[in-house]
Design a protein around this motif. Structure first.
Motif, PDB file in Angstrom:
ATOM      1  N   ILE A   1       0.248  -0.100   0.495  1.00 39.61           N
ATOM      2  CA  ILE A   1       1.685  -0.327   0.638  1.00 39.61           C
ATOM      3  C   ILE A   1       2.060  -0.398   2.112  1.00 39.61           C
ATOM      4  O   ILE A   1       2.848  -1.254   2.534  1.00 39.61           O
ATOM      5  CB  ILE A   1       2.481   0.791  -0.063  1.00 39.61           C
ATOM      6  CG1 ILE A   1       2.164   0.825  -1.565  1.00 39.61           C
ATOM      7  CG2 ILE A   1       3.972   0.606   0.169  1.00 39.61           C
ATOM      8  CD1 ILE A   1       2.532  -0.419  -2.318  1.00 39.61           C
ATOM      9  N   ALA A   2       1.472   0.490   2.915  1.00 41.69           N
ATOM     10  CA  ALA A   2       1.766   0.484   4.350  1.00 41.69           C
ATOM     11  C   ALA A   2       1.296  -0.816   5.011  1.00 41.69           C
ATOM     12  O   ALA A   2       2.010  -1.401   5.840  1.00 41.69           O
ATOM     13  CB  ALA A   2       1.101   1.692   5.012  1.00 41.69           C
ATOM     14  N   LEU A   3       0.124  -1.296   4.642  1.00 49.34           N
ATOM     15  CA  LEU A   3      -0.409  -2.537   5.219  1.00 49.34           C
ATOM     16  C   LEU A   3       0.399  -3.757   4.802  1.00 49.34           C
ATOM     17  O   LEU A   3       0.464  -4.752   5.537  1.00 49.34           O
ATOM     18  CB  LEU A   3      -1.871  -2.706   4.811  1.00 49.34           C
ATOM     19  CG  LEU A   3      -2.889  -1.743   5.425  1.00 49.34           C
ATOM     20  CD1 LEU A   3      -4.261  -1.928   4.790  1.00 49.34           C
ATOM     21  CD2 LEU A   3      -2.967  -1.940   6.937  1.00 49.34           C
ATOM     22  N   SER A   4       1.016  -3.692   3.616  1.00 50.74           N
ATOM     23  CA  SER A   4       1.762  -4.855   3.108  1.00 50.74           C
ATOM     24  C   SER A   4       3.036  -5.124   3.905  1.00 50.74           C
ATOM     25  O   SER A   4       3.701  -6.133   3.678  1.00 50.74           O
ATOM     26  CB  SER A   4       2.115  -4.650   1.628  1.00 50.74           C
ATOM     27  OG  SER A   4       3.078  -3.615   1.462  1.00 50.74           O
ATOM     28  N   SER A   5       3.363  -4.241   4.826  1.00 48.18           N
ATOM     29  CA  SER A   5       4.533  -4.484   5.673  1.00 48.18           C
ATOM     30  C   SER A   5       4.238  -5.528   6.750  1.00 48.18           C
ATOM     31  O   SER A   5       5.158  -6.094   7.342  1.00 48.18           O
ATOM     32  CB  SER A   5       4.999  -3.183   6.338  1.00 48.18           C
ATOM     33  OG  SER A   5       3.993  -2.665   7.192  1.00 48.18           O
TER      34      SER A   5
ATOM     35  N   LEU B   1       8.257  -6.916   0.765  1.00 49.08           N
ATOM     36  CA  LEU B   1       7.173  -6.990   1.729  1.00 49.08           C
ATOM     37  C   LEU B   1       6.182  -8.088   1.336  1.00 49.08           C
ATOM     38  O   LEU B   1       6.423  -8.866   0.418  1.00 49.08           O
ATOM     39  CB  LEU B   1       6.482  -5.630   1.829  1.00 49.08           C
ATOM     40  CG  LEU B   1       7.379  -4.455   2.258  1.00 49.08           C
ATOM     41  CD1 LEU B   1       6.569  -3.173   2.347  1.00 49.08           C
ATOM     42  CD2 LEU B   1       8.086  -4.739   3.587  1.00 49.08           C
ATOM     43  N   TYR B   2       5.033  -8.152   2.000  1.00 49.55           N
ATOM     44  CA  TYR B   2       4.014  -9.151   1.702  1.00 49.55           C
ATOM     45  C   TYR B   2       3.376  -8.881   0.335  1.00 49.55           C
ATOM     46  O   TYR B   2       3.523  -7.796  -0.253  1.00 49.55           O
ATOM     47  CB  TYR B   2       2.932  -9.133   2.780  1.00 49.55           C
ATOM     48  CG  TYR B   2       3.351  -9.806   4.076  1.00 49.55           C
ATOM     49  CD1 TYR B   2       3.005 -11.129   4.337  1.00 49.55           C
ATOM     50  CD2 TYR B   2       4.076  -9.110   5.035  1.00 49.55           C
ATOM     51  CE1 TYR B   2       3.373 -11.745   5.526  1.00 49.55           C
ATOM     52  CE2 TYR B   2       4.458  -9.717   6.227  1.00 49.55           C
ATOM     53  CZ  TYR B   2       4.108 -11.035   6.462  1.00 49.55           C
ATOM     54  OH  TYR B   2       4.486 -11.650   7.644  1.00 49.55           O
ATOM     55  N   ASP B   3       2.644  -9.892  -0.144  1.00 51.87           N
ATOM     56  CA  ASP B   3       2.030  -9.792  -1.473  1.00 51.87           C
ATOM     57  C   ASP B   3       0.910  -8.745  -1.505  1.00 51.87           C
ATOM     58  O   ASP B   3       0.209  -8.538  -0.511  1.00 51.87           O
ATOM     59  CB  ASP B   3       1.453 -11.145  -1.897  1.00 51.87           C
ATOM     60  CG  ASP B   3       2.535 -12.184  -2.135  1.00 51.87           C
ATOM     61  OD1 ASP B   3       3.665 -11.784  -2.468  1.00 51.87           O
ATOM     62  OD2 ASP B   3       2.257 -13.386  -1.968  1.00 51.87           O
ATOM     63  N   ILE B   4       0.773  -8.122  -2.679  1.00 49.79           N
ATOM     64  CA  ILE B   4      -0.337  -7.209  -2.929  1.00 49.79           C
ATOM     65  C   ILE B   4      -1.032  -7.681  -4.199  1.00 49.79           C
ATOM     66  O   ILE B   4      -0.381  -7.945  -5.216  1.00 49.79           O
ATOM     67  CB  ILE B   4       0.144  -5.753  -3.121  1.00 49.79           C
ATOM     68  CG1 ILE B   4       0.864  -5.247  -1.876  1.00 49.79           C
ATOM     69  CG2 ILE B   4      -1.033  -4.836  -3.449  1.00 49.79           C
ATOM     70  CD1 ILE B   4       1.413  -3.833  -2.032  1.00 49.79           C
TER      71      ILE B   4
ATOM     72  N   LEU C   1      -4.918   2.980 -10.195  1.00 48.17           N
ATOM     73  CA  LEU C   1      -4.556   2.151  -9.052  1.00 48.17           C
ATOM     74  C   LEU C   1      -3.514   1.103  -9.431  1.00 48.17           C
ATOM     75  O   LEU C   1      -2.532   0.895  -8.706  1.00 48.17           O
ATOM     76  CB  LEU C   1      -5.805   1.466  -8.485  1.00 48.17           C
ATOM     77  CG  LEU C   1      -6.824   2.348  -7.772  1.00 48.17           C
ATOM     78  CD1 LEU C   1      -8.077   1.546  -7.436  1.00 48.17           C
ATOM     79  CD2 LEU C   1      -6.228   2.954  -6.515  1.00 48.17           C
ATOM     80  N   LEU C   2      -3.724   0.450 -10.562  1.00 45.11           N
ATOM     81  CA  LEU C   2      -2.782  -0.581 -11.012  1.00 45.11           C
ATOM     82  C   LEU C   2      -1.397   0.012 -11.263  1.00 45.11           C
ATOM     83  O   LEU C   2      -0.374  -0.545 -10.852  1.00 45.11           O
ATOM     84  CB  LEU C   2      -3.320  -1.245 -12.283  1.00 45.11           C
ATOM     85  CG  LEU C   2      -2.408  -2.273 -12.954  1.00 45.11           C
ATOM     86  CD1 LEU C   2      -2.102  -3.426 -12.006  1.00 45.11           C
ATOM     87  CD2 LEU C   2      -3.051  -2.792 -14.239  1.00 45.11           C
ATOM     88  N   VAL C   3      -1.360   1.155 -11.928  1.00 42.80           N
ATOM     89  CA  VAL C   3      -0.086   1.817 -12.240  1.00 42.80           C
ATOM     90  C   VAL C   3       0.648   2.213 -10.964  1.00 42.80           C
ATOM     91  O   VAL C   3       1.848   1.946 -10.802  1.00 42.80           O
ATOM     92  CB  VAL C   3      -0.327   3.047 -13.135  1.00 42.80           C
ATOM     93  CG1 VAL C   3       0.936   3.902 -13.230  1.00 42.80           C
ATOM     94  CG2 VAL C   3      -0.769   2.613 -14.523  1.00 42.80           C
ATOM     95  N   LEU C   4      -0.065   2.855 -10.043  1.00 43.27           N
ATOM     96  CA  LEU C   4       0.568   3.341  -8.824  1.00 43.27           C
ATOM     97  C   LEU C   4       0.991   2.198  -7.896  1.00 43.27           C
ATOM     98  O   LEU C   4       2.046   2.265  -7.258  1.00 43.27           O
ATOM     99  CB  LEU C   4      -0.376   4.291  -8.098  1.00 43.27           C
ATOM    100  CG  LEU C   4      -0.678   5.606  -8.833  1.00 43.27           C
ATOM    101  CD1 LEU C   4      -1.717   6.419  -8.073  1.00 43.27           C
ATOM    102  CD2 LEU C   4       0.590   6.414  -9.033  1.00 43.27           C
ATOM    103  N   LEU C   5       0.177   1.150  -7.808  1.00 42.53           N
ATOM    104  CA  LEU C   5       0.561  -0.008  -7.000  1.00 42.53           C
ATOM    105  C   LEU C   5       1.849  -0.636  -7.530  1.00 42.53           C
ATOM    106  O   LEU C   5       2.748  -1.005  -6.755  1.00 42.53           O
ATOM    107  CB  LEU C   5      -0.566  -1.042  -6.991  1.00 42.53           C
ATOM    108  CG  LEU C   5      -1.774  -0.750  -6.107  1.00 42.53           C
ATOM    109  CD1 LEU C   5      -2.912  -1.712  -6.416  1.00 42.53           C
ATOM    110  CD2 LEU C   5      -1.394  -0.822  -4.622  1.00 42.53           C
TER     111      LEU C   5
END
Length: 287
Positions: free
Chosen positions: A24-28, A53-56, A41-45
């Protein structure tokens, strides 16, 4: 890895949460692809994703020869809606994750579909997801959530629902009832609810809670889940079966007699008034 120029982060506790927070931090500043196969991971993302922000993206591309399903996290959150995404950690913890067990016969798809048809269910999930809720509120909300997932009515209570389901199965079958096919007792469910909230609380960034106060016990330095401290039902009920004899139940064709049990009122034909039951005369003034 550090010597090779890779950035390395060490997670002392739940690595999944650290991975998601980093993504999440990198997606900025750029698009991010998270490689993994863990549902956590899928649930929390999806829960923490910021759609501005940018795509994840999320998927497991470690095996190039296999087809990999790629999740566009921003699109996933937009499809399910913010309301559902905000409740995902609670739903995931209650229906089974890395640290909590799965309730028998209850899947995640059913838990998500229930959101579309029951506002009462959704409201209790909001209470369960609130870090400011008291333990009593959490147990009450969690009990209602579990009851809804097993087809219970609002405020029916897990124990009454279990009794109702038991009666339905008893009337429909002629073999001993399997306890796992019934909703959990309120006592057993309470420990599961506490563990589920303990995990949800951690995911949502609450203060650290002592696990031994939330459905776990410590033995030889390891934590183990408290399942229950009571029997699932009286042994006489667990063994209860019924027959469908059209005769007097006087031979081993009778399911009850074959299993060493007396016929009861649940038997479809004799209703307990046969040669394989104690016929007790009740005085008319007590009827």
């Amino acid at each position: 890895m550090e010597n090779s120029g890779c950035d390395v982060l060490h997670a002392k506790g739940d690595a999944d949460l650290r991975i998601v927070q980093t993504a999440i931090a990198l997606s900025s500043t750029k698009s991010v692809f998270v490689v993994g196969s863990d549902t956590d991971l899928l649930v929390l993302l999806t829960h923490f994703c910021n759609t501005s922000l940018y795509d994840i993206y999320f998927g497991d591309n470690s095996k190039a020869e296999l087809k990999c399903k790629i999740w566009d996290i921003k699109k996933t959150r937009n499809v399910i809606g913010n309301d559902v995404a905000d409740l995902l950690p609670a739903i995931h913890a209650l229906t089974g994750c890395d640290t909590t067990s799965r309730m028998f016969g209850v899947g995640k798809a059913a838990a998500l579909k229930k959101l579309k048809v029951s506002e009462y269910y959704k409201e209790n999930l909001r209470i369960f997801s609130c870090l400011a809720s008291s333990k009593e509120q959490l147990l009450n909300a969690g009990s209602e959530i579990v009851s809804c997932l097993y087809g219970g009515h609002p405020n029916e209570g897990l124990d009454f629902l279990r009794y109702r389901k038991f009666g339905t199965k008893l009337a429909a079958g002629s073999i001993a009832i399997q306890c796992q096919n019934l909703p959990p007792t309120s006592h057993a469910a309470s420990f599961h609810i506490l563990r589920a909230f303990h995990q949800t609380h951690y995911w949502l960034g609450g203060t650290e809670l002592p696990a031994t106060d939330w459905g776990w016990y410590l033995s030889s330095g390891n934590l183990y889940p408290i399942k229950t401290s009571k029997a699932p039902a009286p042994s006489s009920l667990i063994k209860m079966i019924r027959c469908q004899c059209k005769s007097s139940c006087d031979n081993h064709r009778c399911t009850c007699r074959k299993n060493g049990l007396e016929c009861s009122i649940s038997c479809s034909e004799c209703h307990g008034s046969c040669s394989n039951s104690l016929n007790i005369d009740i005085p008319e003034d007590e009827i």
